[in-house]
Enzyme design. Sequence first.
Site: not given
Length: 286
Positions: A33-37, A149-150, A186-187
């Site tokens: 997980l990152h800030e987007g999640h 984003k998706d 994540s990528r």
Amino acid sequence: MKIIHEIYDIKEQIKKWKKEGLSIGFVPTMGFLHEGHASLIKTASKENDKVIVSVFVNPLQFGPTEDYSDYPRDIDHDSKICRENGASLIFNPSPKTMYGDKNYTHVNVDTLTNKLCGFSRPGHFQGVCTVITKFFNILSPDKAYFGEKDAQQLAVIKRMVKDLNFDIEIIGCPIIREKDGLAKSSRNTYLDNKGRQAALVLNKSLKSAHNLLESGEKDLSKVKKLIKNNIEKEPLATIDYIEIVDSLTLQPVYKIEDPILVAIAVYINNKVRLIDNFTFKIKQVK
């Protein structure tokens, strides 16, 4: 905050919450997980009594040559992000728990999956729709949160929920970016220093296109050409697709009437596939 691995256990927990009249928000993720999640979890925690975050790298949505085995996983890191942003529990099943020894049932959404990532990644959205349907049936959430984003995934899930009469509200949340404009993903961790710098071409190209549309350009072929020319100036970038489509139906458009989605997918160093997009609609003159 608990981590639950088994379907029976999480169903029992949800039964208790439902008996108490508590609302449930759901944030589906593949982990790392990152800030987007984090922004999705935070929004869900503001709008619901309880928040479930799934951490599941779904094998059905990866092609045979894609990065399923290499996809980053770190449940300790994910737990920290979930805890800090208001999640109530993590659902972290194994592939065998989700699909048994063999999965014979799949969920397809036609038309919306023919273009963009659906064209580049055959079978991807069948895997996405199948796992999300299973999660919806297992977790019975009131609301589910997806990142913009998706954009294609969000449109596909909204359509699937409508067509299959799920009593779930789908919430789209804004793209979260690094300070330099790169969309959180994540990528991004796959990128070396040169690749990380090269990846900025995605957002820069889309900004140029947005500015062109804001200036009044209505010839969408010119908008696509501008994006293409900008990306091709970056030697480490290889275009997968540049598409301008109706934001709801995801079908190609050639003039602006309804809101449009401008979406791109680009390989960096021929191996790291990144996506980005923006929506645009003509401002109504009062």
